[in-house]
Motif scaffolding. Structure first.
Motif, PDB file in Angstrom:
ATOM      1  N   VAL A   7      45.144  49.203  49.597  1.00 64.66           N
ATOM      2  CA  VAL A   7      45.148  47.807  50.009  1.00 64.66           C
ATOM      3  C   VAL A   7      46.605  47.398  50.257  1.00 64.66           C
ATOM      4  O   VAL A   7      47.448  47.539  49.356  1.00 64.66           O
ATOM      5  N   GLN A  26      41.869  40.851  41.065  1.00 68.30           N
ATOM      6  CA  GLN A  26      41.341  40.845  42.428  1.00 68.30           C
ATOM      7  C   GLN A  26      41.529  42.208  43.090  1.00 68.30           C
ATOM      8  O   GLN A  26      40.638  42.704  43.794  1.00 68.30           O
ATOM      9  N   GLU A  30      38.569  45.090  44.342  1.00 72.88           N
ATOM     10  CA  GLU A  30      38.503  45.695  45.672  1.00 72.88           C
ATOM     11  C   GLU A  30      38.661  47.209  45.638  1.00 72.88           C
ATOM     12  O   GLU A  30      38.088  47.915  46.463  1.00 72.88           O
ATOM     13  N   THR A  36      33.253  45.433  42.010  1.00 79.32           N
ATOM     14  CA  THR A  36      33.084  44.375  43.012  1.00 79.32           C
ATOM     15  C   THR A  36      32.360  43.163  42.458  1.00 79.32           C
ATOM     16  O   THR A  36      32.720  42.007  42.734  1.00 79.32           O
TER      17      THR A  36
END
Length: 348
Positions: A7, A26, A30, A36
């Motif tokens: 990410v 967060q 992901e 999730t």
């Protein structure tokens, strides 16, 4: 080899704790399989001590999910550590049976599986079966065939690079700057090159090396477990112990890993009374050789090659190194590293 999910997000070190914890949750939602659907309120975040160049966070879900470790790289530590190479190493070393599984990566860090063990303390490194188990584990580590990196020994080039950076560096603190300017960098460089010539003449074996095997990078079973009791009694399999943190890993002279590890017996307090004596060294090397299936006596030329760094290291204490005493690469590496870091990393 499948690369973990990435990410393109950076976690700022200089932000309030609540915001940082929220951001890491967060990221894990992901990146980590099964996270999730987790709510942020169900995840406890705690800081993990022991990180020198990284900030470490443990994220623990309240349900049956396993906790994970979030590793946030210290600012400017990429000057010291090649993060691309580290990523290559971490994946391959895990496949070889060492360290944590990389679950995902982000711009300035990664998420790893949690190891349910604790780090050794410096004073424990030679206790009970610890030293022999480290030796056996190290023999297995040295047998790893790591691809996509240079297989030439890196120690001297790394030290010379650090010397160049240290010489060019400017301290804001006037006393530190004055002390740095008093160092004879030309003499240091000459000593490093001489040590390199010695090792090349001896044809020291080159293996994939940890290069930073301090107590905090050696993990053992938790208190009260049967595995820990077996380890303390010298009856544990080498796999009972785990090595972590491979950011300085590279192919290197085998003896450097020995000498550097033994110097770490002193801990951050520099208590060199704990440096292993000749009997302890022989016990360590014997366990290493036996793990390799080599039953030869310890007093063998092979032993001498293994200890080309370590035996010389016992002559000079790193706590009082002068420019004329940089004959041991491990002492030299630690000292040169110490000349240059504090201006780089917010974690130092």
């Amino acid at each position: 080899m499948t690369k973990p999910k990435h990410v393109p997000v950076e976690v700022a070190l200089q932000q309030d704790e609540t915001s940082q914890f929220s951001q890491t949750i967060q990221l894990c939602q992901e990146l980590v399989p099964g996270w999730t659907s987790l709510s942020a309120d169900s995840v406890e975040v705690t800081k993990v001590s022991g990180g020198i160049t990284n900030q470490l966070l443990k994220l623990s879900p309240s349900d049956s999910q396993e906790p994970v470790l979030v590793r946030i790289f210290g600012e400017n530590t990429d000057i010291v550590i090649d993060r691309k190479t580290e990523a290559i190493l971490s994946l391959q070393v895990y496949k070889a049976g060492f360290g944590s599984e990389i679950l995902g990566t982000f711009s300035n860090g990664r998420v790893e599986s949690w190891i349910h063990m604790r780090p050794l303390k410096p004073e424990e490194m030679c206790e009970g079966g610890n030293a022999a188990c480290i030796a056996r584990r190290l023999a297995s580590f040295h047998a790893a065939d790591i691809q996509d990196i240079s297989k030439e020994p890196q120690v001297f080039q790394r030290i010379l690079t650090w010397l160049e950076e240290a010489e060019a560096m400017k301290y804001q603190d006037a006393d530190k700057q004055k002390a740095k300017e008093a160092k004879d960098f030309a003499a240091m460089r000459s000593e490093v090159l001489e040590m390199q010539r010695i090792c090349e003449r001896l044809q020291c074996p080159v293996v994939f090396s940890h290069n930073d095997l301090l107590s905090g990078n050696v993990m053992i079973p938790l208190e009260g477990t049967q595995e820990l009791r077996a380890l303390q009694q010298g009856q544990a399999d080498a796999s009972t112990m785990q090595f972590i943190d491979f950011e300085y890993g590279s192919y290197n002279y085998r003896g450097f890993d020995f000498g550097n590890h033994w110097c770490e017996y002193a801990g951050f307090d520099g208590d060199y009374s704990r440096y292993p004596d000749s009997k302890q060294q022989a016990t360590f090397v014997r366990a290493y050789l036996q793990q390799q299936g080599n039953k030869s006596p310890v007093k063998h030329q092979y032993y001498g090659l293994l200890l080309v760094f370590a035996l010389m290291q016992s002559v000079w204490s790193p706590s009082s190194v002068s420019v004329t005493q940089f004959l041991l690469a491990s002492v030299c590496a630690d000292t040169v590293y110490g000349l240059r870091p504090t201006a780089y990393s917010e974690l130092q």
